[in-house]
Design a protein around this motif. Structure first.
Motif, PDB file in Angstrom:
ATOM      1  N   LEU A 115       0.843  -1.186   0.000  1.00  0.00           N
ATOM      2  CA  LEU A 115       0.000   0.000   0.000  1.00  0.00           C
ATOM      3  C   LEU A 115       0.885   1.246   0.000  1.00  0.00           C
ATOM      4  N   LEU A 116       0.790   2.050  -1.046  1.00  0.00           N
ATOM      5  CA  LEU A 116       1.629   3.234  -1.242  1.00  0.00           C
ATOM      6  C   LEU A 116       0.899   4.471  -0.742  1.00  0.00           C
ATOM      7  N   ALA A 117       1.540   5.224   0.162  1.00  0.00           N
ATOM      8  CA  ALA A 117       0.937   6.412   0.768  1.00  0.00           C
ATOM      9  C   ALA A 117       1.729   7.644   0.353  1.00  0.00           C
ATOM     10  N   LEU A 118       1.093   8.566  -0.366  1.00  0.00           N
ATOM     11  CA  LEU A 118       1.759   9.728  -0.962  1.00  0.00           C
ATOM     12  C   LEU A 118       1.354  11.013  -0.238  1.00  0.00           C
ATOM     13  N   ASP A 119       2.339  11.810   0.079  1.00  0.00           N
ATOM     14  CA  ASP A 119       2.156  13.058   0.833  1.00  0.00           C
ATOM     15  C   ASP A 119       1.601  14.154  -0.086  1.00  0.00           C
ATOM     16  N   VAL A 120       0.422  14.692   0.259  1.00  0.00           N
ATOM     17  CA  VAL A 120      -0.137  15.844  -0.474  1.00  0.00           C
ATOM     18  C   VAL A 120      -0.435  16.987   0.496  1.00  0.00           C
ATOM     19  N   SER A 121       0.336  17.061   1.574  1.00  0.00           N
ATOM     20  CA  SER A 121       0.139  18.130   2.556  1.00  0.00           C
ATOM     21  C   SER A 121       0.575  19.466   1.965  1.00  0.00           C
ATOM     22  N   SER A 122       0.328  20.539   2.698  1.00  0.00           N
ATOM     23  CA  SER A 122       0.569  21.885   2.186  1.00  0.00           C
ATOM     24  C   SER A 122       2.044  22.176   1.930  1.00  0.00           C
ATOM     25  N   SER A 123       2.954  21.372   2.489  1.00  0.00           N
ATOM     26  CA  SER A 123       4.388  21.580   2.247  1.00  0.00           C
ATOM     27  C   SER A 123       4.815  21.117   0.857  1.00  0.00           C
ATOM     28  N   VAL A 124       3.946  20.386   0.170  1.00  0.00           N
ATOM     29  CA  VAL A 124       4.259  19.848  -1.153  1.00  0.00           C
ATOM     30  C   VAL A 124       3.616  20.754  -2.199  1.00  0.00           C
ATOM     31  N   ASP A 125       4.423  21.494  -2.958  1.00  0.00           N
ATOM     32  CA  ASP A 125       3.843  22.369  -3.974  1.00  0.00           C
ATOM     33  C   ASP A 125       3.500  21.556  -5.227  1.00  0.00           C
ATOM     34  N   GLU A 126       2.935  22.229  -6.230  1.00  0.00           N
ATOM     35  CA  GLU A 126       2.418  21.500  -7.388  1.00  0.00           C
ATOM     36  C   GLU A 126       3.534  20.830  -8.183  1.00  0.00           C
ATOM     37  N   GLU A 127       4.662  21.511  -8.347  1.00  0.00           N
ATOM     38  CA  GLU A 127       5.778  20.902  -9.066  1.00  0.00           C
ATOM     39  C   GLU A 127       6.286  19.670  -8.335  1.00  0.00           C
TER      40      GLU A 127
ATOM     41  N   GLN B  96       6.521  13.683  -7.629  1.00  0.00           N
ATOM     42  CA  GLN B  96       6.193  12.520  -6.811  1.00  0.00           C
ATOM     43  C   GLN B  96       5.323  11.535  -7.596  1.00  0.00           C
ATOM     44  N   LYS B  97       4.249  12.045  -8.193  1.00  0.00           N
ATOM     45  CA  LYS B  97       3.331  11.160  -8.922  1.00  0.00           C
ATOM     46  C   LYS B  97       3.981  10.582 -10.173  1.00  0.00           C
ATOM     47  N   ASP B  98       4.682  11.431 -10.928  1.00  0.00           N
ATOM     48  CA  ASP B  98       5.360  10.941 -12.127  1.00  0.00           C
ATOM     49  C   ASP B  98       6.504   9.997 -11.771  1.00  0.00           C
ATOM     50  N   GLY B  99       7.172  10.280 -10.630  1.00  0.00           N
ATOM     51  CA  GLY B  99       8.252   9.406 -10.197  1.00  0.00           C
ATOM     52  C   GLY B  99       7.760   8.022  -9.837  1.00  0.00           C
ATOM     53  N   LEU B 100       6.638   7.934  -9.149  1.00  0.00           N
ATOM     54  CA  LEU B 100       6.056   6.632  -8.817  1.00  0.00           C
ATOM     55  C   LEU B 100       5.637   5.903 -10.085  1.00  0.00           C
ATOM     56  N   SER B 101       5.003   6.628 -11.002  1.00  0.00           N
ATOM     57  CA  SER B 101       4.566   6.004 -12.259  1.00  0.00           C
ATOM     58  C   SER B 101       5.760   5.468 -13.037  1.00  0.00           C
TER      59      SER B 101
ATOM     60  N   GLY C 218      15.599  15.490  -2.387  1.00  0.00           N
ATOM     61  CA  GLY C 218      14.527  16.338  -2.877  1.00  0.00           C
ATOM     62  C   GLY C 218      13.558  15.530  -3.729  1.00  0.00           C
ATOM     63  N   TYR C 219      12.568  16.214  -4.296  1.00  0.00           N
ATOM     64  CA  TYR C 219      11.616  15.508  -5.147  1.00  0.00           C
ATOM     65  C   TYR C 219      12.221  15.171  -6.506  1.00  0.00           C
ATOM     66  N   ALA C 220      13.296  15.860  -6.883  1.00  0.00           N
ATOM     67  CA  ALA C 220      13.967  15.533  -8.136  1.00  0.00           C
ATOM     68  C   ALA C 220      14.526  14.111  -8.116  1.00  0.00           C
ATOM     69  N   GLY C 221      14.856  13.604  -6.929  1.00  0.00           N
ATOM     70  CA  GLY C 221      15.379  12.249  -6.803  1.00  0.00           C
ATOM     71  C   GLY C 221      14.330  11.209  -6.477  1.00  0.00           C
ATOM     72  N   PHE C 222      13.047  11.596  -6.541  1.00  0.00           N
ATOM     73  CA  PHE C 222      11.988  10.707  -6.077  1.00  0.00           C
ATOM     74  C   PHE C 222      11.891   9.433  -6.916  1.00  0.00           C
ATOM     75  N   ARG C 223      11.996   9.568  -8.232  1.00  0.00           N
ATOM     76  CA  ARG C 223      11.854   8.387  -9.090  1.00  0.00           C
ATOM     77  C   ARG C 223      12.914   7.342  -8.747  1.00  0.00           C
ATOM     78  N   GLN C 224      14.173   7.765  -8.625  1.00  0.00           N
ATOM     79  CA  GLN C 224      15.234   6.810  -8.332  1.00  0.00           C
ATOM     80  C   GLN C 224      15.055   6.184  -6.952  1.00  0.00           C
ATOM     81  N   ALA C 225      14.687   7.015  -5.967  1.00  0.00           N
ATOM     82  CA  ALA C 225      14.496   6.491  -4.610  1.00  0.00           C
ATOM     83  C   ALA C 225      13.321   5.517  -4.556  1.00  0.00           C
ATOM     84  N   MET C 226      12.226   5.844  -5.235  1.00  0.00           N
ATOM     85  CA  MET C 226      11.071   4.955  -5.240  1.00  0.00           C
ATOM     86  C   MET C 226      11.380   3.651  -5.962  1.00  0.00           C
ATOM     87  N   THR C 227      12.155   3.716  -7.033  1.00  0.00           N
ATOM     88  CA  THR C 227      12.532   2.491  -7.737  1.00  0.00           C
ATOM     89  C   THR C 227      13.347   1.572  -6.831  1.00  0.00           C
ATOM     90  N   ARG C 228      14.329   2.151  -6.118  1.00  0.00           N
ATOM     91  CA  ARG C 228      15.120   1.348  -5.171  1.00  0.00           C
ATOM     92  C   ARG C 228      14.227   0.748  -4.097  1.00  0.00           C
TER      93      ARG C 228
END
Length: 229
Positions: free
Chosen positions: A32-44, A49-54, A205-215
């Motif tokens: 079960l994957l839980a993604l943070d959409v709190s106010s600290s996460v801006d649109e970019e 995050q979403k594209d990295g998971l995909s 940062g979120y720029a590294g999200f795809r690689q971190a999520m893949t690992r």
């Protein structure tokens, strides 16, 4: 005749008791994957995050890990932020083919962001995750994968969620996104990580999200235990 009836009853009872074990072998992991959409996460950052998971799910390594292991993997996903702002994005799906993976990715990409303005209520989010896990297919392992860039600043902390919600058979792994909060890495390691073989992965940062999520997905799906956390 009595002996035959007793033998039949014993065989039926044995089949009933064996059924959960057989089902658990058919499904090796409920993830079960839980993604943070709190106010600290801006649109970019949200899109990264979403594209990295995909992208992680679409990668050859993760496709192979999902499809080539012994038994199926069940996937679900939800977004979380405030106390009552957790929402399911992908309801439980058994992954048996590449088309199933593509369907999950399509749902992730097509679903708009659920919230933008609420704080970080991680204890509530984990409670939501444990309740969602009660609806999962019967699998040998149960893992909640929590991603985020901050610490709890609303409601109760993760330790109270683990105390008061049904987490006995659930492992919680963390993906801490570094940069927004200097305490996030220590917090995820100390407060979020929970259960057998739990670990924390770190994203630059979120720029590294795809690689971190893949690992992280590769390690979770294959049940790897690497070093000590």
């Amino acid at each position: 005749m009595v002996g035959v009836r007793l033998l039949c009853a014993a065989l039926v009872a044995a089949l009933i008791w064996a059924a959960p074990a057989a089902r658990a072998q058919d499904c090796r992991l409920a993830l079960l994957l839980a993604l943070d959409v709190s106010s600290s996460v801006d649109e970019e950052e949200y899109l990264l995050q979403k594209d990295g998971l995909s992208a992680a799910l679409a990668s050859d390594d993760i496709r192979s890990a999902l499809l080539l292991g012994p038994g199926s993997v069940a996937l679900g996903a939800y977004e979380w932020s405030g106390r009552r702002q957790s929402e399911v994005v992908v309801d439980w799906m058994l992954i048996r083919s590449s088309a199933d993976i593509d369907r999950v990715i399509g749902i992730l990409q097509a679903t708009p962001r659920s919230q933008t303005r609420f704080p970080t209520a991680m204890g509530y989010a984990l409670g939501f995750g444990s309740n969602t896990m009660t609806r999962a297919p019967d699998c040998a392992r149960q893992v909640i994968d929590v991603s985020g860039d901050g610490v709890t600043n609303d409601g109760f902390a993760p330790d109270l969620a683990y105390k008061h919600y049904p987490f006995e058979n659930i492992t919680v792994n963390g993906l801490a996104v570094l940069g927004a909060d200097p305490e996030v890495d220590a917090y995820y390691d100390r407060m979020v990580r929970h259960g057998p073989d739990a670990f924390v992965e770190y994203s630059d940062g979120y720029a590294g999200f795809r690689q971190a999520m893949t690992r992280k997905l590769f390690r979770e799906i294959n049940g790897l235990v690497i070093g000590l956390n």
